[in-house]
Design an enzyme around this catalytic site. Structure first.
Site, PDB file in Angstrom:
ATOM      1  N   THR A 288      18.699 -33.715 -16.572  1.00 54.62           N
ATOM      2  CA  THR A 288      18.855 -32.304 -16.914  1.00 54.62           C
ATOM      3  C   THR A 288      19.226 -31.525 -15.659  1.00 54.62           C
ATOM      4  OG1 THR A 288      17.744 -30.339 -17.809  1.00 54.62           O
ATOM      5  CG2 THR A 288      16.367 -31.902 -16.627  1.00 54.62           C
TER       6      THR A 288
ATOM      7  N   HIS B  55       2.930 -41.706 -16.250  1.00 55.82           N
ATOM      8  CA  HIS B  55       2.126 -42.503 -15.312  1.00 55.82           C
ATOM      9  C   HIS B  55       1.427 -43.674 -16.006  1.00 55.82           C
ATOM     10  CE1 HIS B  55       0.684 -43.322 -11.476  1.00 55.82           C
ATOM     11  NE2 HIS B  55       0.076 -42.188 -11.150  1.00 55.82           N
TER      12      HIS B  55
END
Length: 436
Positions: free
Chosen positions: A355, A407
């Site tokens: 993006t 994560h």
């Protein structure tokens, strides 16, 4: 006979839609395959064509209502289609020309030979030169008037200084001093005047309530899910864009002549990300239940902002694309998104997202994941900053990069190392051609 207008298959996992707009009115003539109604789904807008030529007989579902796949939207009456064809065939018939028409040119020839005699006599008696002499005199007088007014306006030194410091347009200030001179007090009075209320507040009131579109509802839902389901973390780095900008500047004309498309920054970033994804497969993976699915293909999603909201079309098999192929596909998908012609297939199958908030002036941000993907790279604006190069301070074009990742399956070491590879590939663009 009436043909049914039904909701077509809308794509994988899409079962319902909202009737956004009827493009034709009841009783209006329509042609086969002509768009009749626009449906808004969770991802894209779909136009439903007419099944046959005829007249739009009935509209069963009104605008704003929700429909399922296969539902009846309306009907098209094609009973008059055969009669219209016969009428059109009769109207298109042209009878053969009559022989008498050949006599007309002789009449015109006689008129043409007679007209020049009248023109010769009129040329002698045309006294129109006097009007041409008067026109420039009138124009000169009008042209001189505004110049005289501009010179006459006087401004006191104190007022001029205050106007420059406060960025006040002196042409909007009327002087209250002797002979119309603009005084310091006139500038202060203008600065103290209250601005007019906003036009939007006047037209729509203090608050507005607008129903969210299906696309905006879906965006909100997915972004909230990403925050709730993923252990999202962001790491940052900076990249010196000197080499990329130099290469882009040196070869942009040659590149455009050969491939018919401009060389942009996005192709460099896509190539750099593919190298990073190959080195760290977990960033290209996703979680499904209790399993990690590693993708051995590299479909890069490119975020595109539109008037309706953010859409993320997919570039497929980018590791097998050239720079020109990437730029052409990005232009095509971007234009389709802005025109509202993006399809559901264009939005499915991405494994990693890029993006670019820099086109809007963003210096730094923490992009949100695009589920079920596990990572997203955020690009930002390029700003000249002082950096130390070989012990000397130099001004270089710098861009901040941000990598948000899940994560749960991506460790910090992998995320930081991936971003470092992207940085090094952009600072040494030759690596992109050697695939190292």
């Amino acid at each position: 006979m009436a043909e049914k207008i039904t909701v077509p298959t809308l794509g994988e996992s899409v079962t319902e839609a909202t009737v956004s707009k009827w493009l034709k009115s009841q009783g209006e003539k329509v042609s086969a395959d002509e768009p009749l109604v626009e449906l808004e789904t969770d991802k894209v807008n779909v136009e439903v064509p007419s099944p046959t030529s005829g007249i739009l007989g009935s509209i069963v579902v009104k605008e704003g209502e929700t429909v399922n796949v296969g539902s009846l939207l309306g009907t098209v009456d094609n009973s008059l289609a055969g009669e219209e064809k016969e009428v059109n065939d009769n109207n298109n018939y042209s009878p053969p020309k009559k022989i008498e028409d050949n006599k007309q040119p002789k009449i015109f020839e006689e008129e043409k030979t007679a007209k020049p005699k009248k023109i010769k006599s009129n040329r002698i008696e045309e006294p129109t030169l006097k009007l041409e002499d008067e026109e420039p005199l009138i124009l000169n007088e009008v042209h001189e008037e505004p110049v005289a007014h501009k010179i006459e306006k006087k401004i006191s030194p104190a007022a001029r200084k205050m106007a420059i410091e406060s960025d006040v347009d002196l042409s909007r200030v009327e002087g209250s001093g002797k002979n119309g001179i603009v005084l310091k007090e006139d500038i202060m009075a203008l600065m103290g005047s209250k601005p007019a209320p906003s036009e939007r507040k006047i037209n729509h009131g203090p608050e507005e309530r607008v129903k969210m579109t299906r696309l905006r509802l879906t965006i909100a839902k997915r972004l909230k899910e990403a925050q709730e389901n993923a252990a999202m973390l962001t790491t940052f780095n900076e990249v010196d864009m000197s080499e990329v900008m130099s290469m882009k500047s040196n070869y942009k004309e040659e590149f455009q002549k050969k491939y018919g498309v401009k060389l942009g920054f996005m192709s460099f970033f896509v190539k750099a990300c593919v190298i990073g994804l190959k080195n760290y497969p977990a960033i290209n993976a996703e979680i499904q239940g209790e399993e990690i699915v590693y993708k051995n293909y590299y479909n890069i999603s490119i975020a595109v902002g539109t008037d309706r909201g953010l859409v993320v079309p997919v570039l497929r098999e980018t590791d097998e694309m050239s720079f020109a192929d990437i730029e052409k596909n990005i232009n095509t998908l971007g234009q389709k998104a802005r025109d509202g012609k993006i399809t559901i297939e264009d939005l499915q199958g991405g494994t990693f997202t890029i993006t670019n908030g820099g086109i809007y002036g963003s210096m730094l941000s923490t992009p949100i994941l695009n589920p079920p993907q596990s990572a997203v790279l955020g690009m930002h604006n390029i700003i000249e900053r002082p950096v130390v190069v070989d012990g000397k301070v130099e001004v270089r074009p710098i861009m901040y990069l941000a990598l948000s990742y899940d994560h749960r399956i991506i460790d910090g070491k992998e995320a930081v190392s991936f971003l470092k590879i992207v940085k090094e590939s952009l600072e040494q663009p030759k690596r992109l051609f050697l695939n190292i």
